[in-house]
Design an enzyme around this catalytic site. Structure first.
Site, PDB file in Angstrom:
ATOM      1  N   ARG A   1       2.062  -3.256  -0.409  1.00  0.00           N
ATOM      2  CA  ARG A   1       1.713  -4.630  -0.780  1.00  0.00           C
ATOM      3  C   ARG A   1       2.898  -5.247  -1.500  1.00  0.00           C
ATOM      4  O   ARG A   1       3.545  -4.596  -2.345  1.00  0.00           O
ATOM      5  CB  ARG A   1       0.505  -4.642  -1.721  1.00  0.00           C
ATOM      6  CG  ARG A   1      -0.837  -4.479  -1.028  1.00  0.00           C
ATOM      7  CD  ARG A   1      -1.232  -5.731  -0.238  1.00  0.00           C
ATOM      8  NE  ARG A   1      -2.540  -5.621   0.365  1.00  0.00           N
ATOM      9  CZ  ARG A   1      -2.785  -5.169   1.602  1.00  0.00           C
ATOM     10  NH1 ARG A   1      -1.789  -4.776   2.378  1.00  0.00           N
ATOM     11  NH2 ARG A   1      -4.017  -5.127   2.072  1.00  0.00           N
TER      12      ARG A   1
ATOM     13  N   GLU B   1       2.556 -14.527   0.962  1.00  0.00           N
ATOM     14  CA  GLU B   1       2.538 -14.490   2.430  1.00  0.00           C
ATOM     15  C   GLU B   1       1.677 -15.629   2.968  1.00  0.00           C
ATOM     16  O   GLU B   1       0.543 -15.765   2.537  1.00  0.00           O
ATOM     17  CB  GLU B   1       1.985 -13.148   2.917  1.00  0.00           C
ATOM     18  CG  GLU B   1       2.845 -11.971   2.531  1.00  0.00           C
ATOM     19  CD  GLU B   1       2.280 -10.626   3.021  1.00  0.00           C
ATOM     20  OE1 GLU B   1       1.288 -10.629   3.768  1.00  0.00           O
ATOM     21  OE2 GLU B   1       2.827  -9.596   2.637  1.00  0.00           O
TER      22      GLU B   1
ATOM     23  N   HIS C   1       4.434  -8.929   7.816  1.00  0.00           N
ATOM     24  CA  HIS C   1       3.213  -8.119   7.641  1.00  0.00           C
ATOM     25  C   HIS C   1       2.715  -7.650   9.007  1.00  0.00           C
ATOM     26  O   HIS C   1       1.564  -7.897   9.397  1.00  0.00           O
ATOM     27  CB  HIS C   1       2.121  -8.909   6.911  1.00  0.00           C
ATOM     28  CG  HIS C   1       1.141  -8.008   6.198  1.00  0.00           C
ATOM     29  ND1 HIS C   1       0.696  -8.244   4.926  1.00  0.00           N
ATOM     30  CD2 HIS C   1       0.534  -6.856   6.584  1.00  0.00           C
ATOM     31  CE1 HIS C   1      -0.155  -7.288   4.556  1.00  0.00           C
ATOM     32  NE2 HIS C   1      -0.265  -6.441   5.558  1.00  0.00           N
TER      33      HIS C   1
HETATM   34  N1  LIG Z   1       1.742  -3.502   5.874  1.00  0.00           N
HETATM   35  C1  LIG Z   1       0.561  -3.317   6.445  1.00  0.00           C
HETATM   36  O1  LIG Z   1       0.264  -3.867   7.513  1.00  0.00           O
HETATM   37  C2  LIG Z   1      -0.421  -2.365   5.797  1.00  0.00           C
HETATM   38  C3  LIG Z   1      -1.364  -1.729   6.615  1.00  0.00           C
HETATM   39  C4  LIG Z   1      -2.237  -0.808   6.023  1.00  0.00           C
HETATM   40  C5  LIG Z   1      -2.177  -0.564   4.655  1.00  0.00           C
HETATM   41  N2  LIG Z   1      -1.279  -1.237   3.896  1.00  0.00           N
HETATM   42  C6  LIG Z   1      -1.218  -0.988   2.438  1.00  0.00           C
HETATM   43  O2  LIG Z   1      -0.785   0.342   2.236  1.00  0.00           O
HETATM   44  C7  LIG Z   1      -1.504   0.884   1.137  1.00  0.00           C
HETATM   45  C8  LIG Z   1      -1.548   2.400   1.245  1.00  0.00           C
HETATM   46  O3  LIG Z   1      -2.362   2.779   2.339  1.00  0.00           O
HETATM   47  P1  LIG Z   1      -3.042   4.237   2.392  1.00  0.00           P
HETATM   48  O4  LIG Z   1      -4.012   4.216   3.517  1.00  0.00           O
HETATM   49  O5  LIG Z   1      -2.006   5.285   2.374  1.00  0.00           O
HETATM   50  O6  LIG Z   1      -3.826   4.197   1.004  1.00  0.00           O
HETATM   51  P2  LIG Z   1      -4.590   5.349   0.205  1.00  0.00           P
HETATM   52  O7  LIG Z   1      -5.038   6.423   1.126  1.00  0.00           O
HETATM   53  O8  LIG Z   1      -5.598   4.637  -0.612  1.00  0.00           O
HETATM   54  O9  LIG Z   1      -3.450   5.977  -0.745  1.00  0.00           O
HETATM   55  C9  LIG Z   1      -2.914   5.273  -1.825  1.00  0.00           C
HETATM   56  C10 LIG Z   1      -1.914   6.156  -2.521  1.00  0.00           C
HETATM   57  O10 LIG Z   1      -1.313   5.416  -3.590  1.00  0.00           O
HETATM   58  C11 LIG Z   1      -1.332   6.232  -4.759  1.00  0.00           C
HETATM   59  N3  LIG Z   1      -1.365   5.412  -5.966  1.00  0.00           N
HETATM   60  C12 LIG Z   1      -2.304   4.520  -6.371  1.00  0.00           C
HETATM   61  N4  LIG Z   1      -1.986   4.006  -7.569  1.00  0.00           N
HETATM   62  C13 LIG Z   1      -0.826   4.598  -7.951  1.00  0.00           C
HETATM   63  C14 LIG Z   1      -0.005   4.501  -9.101  1.00  0.00           C
HETATM   64  N5  LIG Z   1      -0.324   3.700 -10.124  1.00  0.00           N
HETATM   65  N6  LIG Z   1       1.113   5.273  -9.180  1.00  0.00           N
HETATM   66  C15 LIG Z   1       1.444   6.113  -8.161  1.00  0.00           C
HETATM   67  N7  LIG Z   1       0.701   6.238  -7.028  1.00  0.00           N
HETATM   68  C16 LIG Z   1      -0.421   5.500  -6.932  1.00  0.00           C
HETATM   69  C17 LIG Z   1      -2.609   7.054  -4.626  1.00  0.00           C
HETATM   70  O11 LIG Z   1      -2.570   8.182  -5.496  1.00  0.00           O
HETATM   71  P3  LIG Z   1      -3.704   9.338  -5.449  1.00  0.00           P
HETATM   72  O12 LIG Z   1      -3.452  10.120  -4.194  1.00  0.00           O
HETATM   73  O13 LIG Z   1      -3.422  10.153  -6.675  1.00  0.00           O
HETATM   74  O14 LIG Z   1      -5.033   8.639  -5.455  1.00  0.00           O
HETATM   75  C18 LIG Z   1      -2.551   7.410  -3.148  1.00  0.00           C
HETATM   76  O15 LIG Z   1      -1.723   8.528  -2.938  1.00  0.00           O
HETATM   77  C19 LIG Z   1      -2.891   0.226   1.233  1.00  0.00           C
HETATM   78  O16 LIG Z   1      -3.530   0.166  -0.018  1.00  0.00           O
HETATM   79  C20 LIG Z   1      -2.570  -1.165   1.762  1.00  0.00           C
HETATM   80  O17 LIG Z   1      -2.482  -2.091   0.695  1.00  0.00           O
HETATM   81  C21 LIG Z   1      -0.396  -2.124   4.441  1.00  0.00           C
END
Ligand SMILES: NC(=O)c1ccc[n+]([C@@H]2O[C@H](COP(=O)([O-])OP(=O)(O)OC[C@H]3O[C@@H](n4cnc5c(N)ncnc54)[C@H](OP(=O)(O)O)[C@@H]3O)[C@@H](O)[C@H]2O)c1
Length: 309
Positions: A222, A251, A270
């Protein structure tokens, strides 16, 4: 809150016999149907109709990141929120890899030269032999790590949970109070973070200054997790060699956004999770979660509303 195909609708109905499905074709209908709804599938019209909900217990979002819903200014009460975690891991991780390769191999510089009909000689590093830190160790972050490792990059990860460990695939993963120690050895910093109260501007001036000179930053999580002013200053001073961003704080960005005009910056709109036409990749998850809801079983990918993801 989306028009389901006939096949998807039939699958939803078969998953939860006796549940009456109503399709909101516009905001007015959404406002009417939500009054008596127990659950909502899909984001469209959700926030605007939510104040009229009287008995809503569950909302299934079609996004992975739910910051817009949580920060939408509407009281969610004790609503259970589920997201599409996992559905787009491959696509987003591939995009991150494309951004990293493009950045390191100067595809953006080549494209700029092509448009100007120039033929410069470029001096470019390889991904192989670099060291990467992937901030955010969810499905997206781990997908990025696997792809980088296959190209000869030394990869470590960082997550919110405390404790530094080797995960089952052998990657060293840092906890939230220790990962900054890895920064001085990080040539490539990847951001795959949700936007939460803790992660907003998590990567700012101080942190960027800890990276070695010539480091690069890739963000597919994000936009708000990266302080763009600090990034721009680090690029302009020459400390950072480049940045590739799929997500921005605003965005779409303003046309005069300086990041769009910076030659060291590669921006995609995005597009890591790109537009889909039906069948949507989240359809099987919606069907499975509706089946679970109808039977009172635990739902998949419940958002921790306090943590924000
Ligand atoms: N660009 C795009 O089109 C697109 C598409 C899909 C998703 N995204 C974004 O990508 C993000 C990640 O996706 P995902 O599916 O991998 O999410 P996820 O499975 O929810 O994983 C999030 C990760 O971030 C870590 N995290 C959260 N807060 C943190 C902090 N304060 N310090 C360090 N690490 C932290 C979490 O730690 P823990 O493992 O310890 O809980 C987890 O490992 C989504 O939330 C979304 O906003 C973007």
């Amino acid at each position: 809150m989306y028009p389901p195909s006939a096949g998807h609708r039939a699958a939803l109905e078969a998953a939860a016999p006796g549940v009456a499905l109503r399709v909101a074709g516009d905001a007015a209908e959404a406002g009417r149907w939500i009054e008596d709804a127990d659950l909502v599938l899909g984001n469209r019209y959700f926030l605007q109709s939510l104040p009229r909900a009287r008995r809503l217990r569950w909302m299934q979002s079609n996004s992975v990141g739910v910051d817009r819903i949580l920060d939408g200014g509407v009281d969610l009460g004790d609503l259970v929120l589920t997201c599409t975690r996992g559905v787009y891991d491959d696509e987003v991780a591939e995009h991150a890899l494309a951004l990293a390769l493009g950045l390191v191999r100067g595809l953006h510089l080549g494209r700029d030269a092509q448009r100007e009909r120039r033929w410069p000689r470029l001096s470019l590093p390889t991904l192989a032999g670099r060291r990467a830190l992937v901030l955010g160790w969810g499905g997206v972050g781990r997908g990025i790590a696997r792809r980088l490792a296959a190209l000869g990059v030394t990869v470590e990860g960082a997550r919110r949970r405390e404790g530094t460990e080797r995960d089952e695939e052998g990657f060293r993963v840092w906890g939230r109070s220790t990962w900054r120690r890895a920064l001085p050895q990080t040539d490539l910093l990847f951001l795959a973070l949700p936007l939460t109260a803790e992660t907003r501007h998590l990567v700012g001036r101080k942190l960027l200054a800890t990276l070695p000179p010539g480091a690069r930053v890739v963000n597919v999580g994000r936009g708000g997790t990266l302080d763009e002013g600090a990034l721009l200053a680090a690029l302009r001073s020459g400390r950072l060699a480049g940045a590739a961003l799929d997500v921005l704080e605003q965005e779409p960005p303003a046309p005069e956004d300086p990041l769009l005009g910076d030659p060291r910056c590669l921006v995609t709109p995005h597009a890591a999770r790109s537009l889909e036409s039906p069948p949507f990749r989240w359809e099987p998850l919606f069907v499975e979660n509706l089946r679970r809801f109808a039977r009172g079983e635990p739902l998949l990918h419940v958002v921790d509303r306090k943590a924000g993801y």
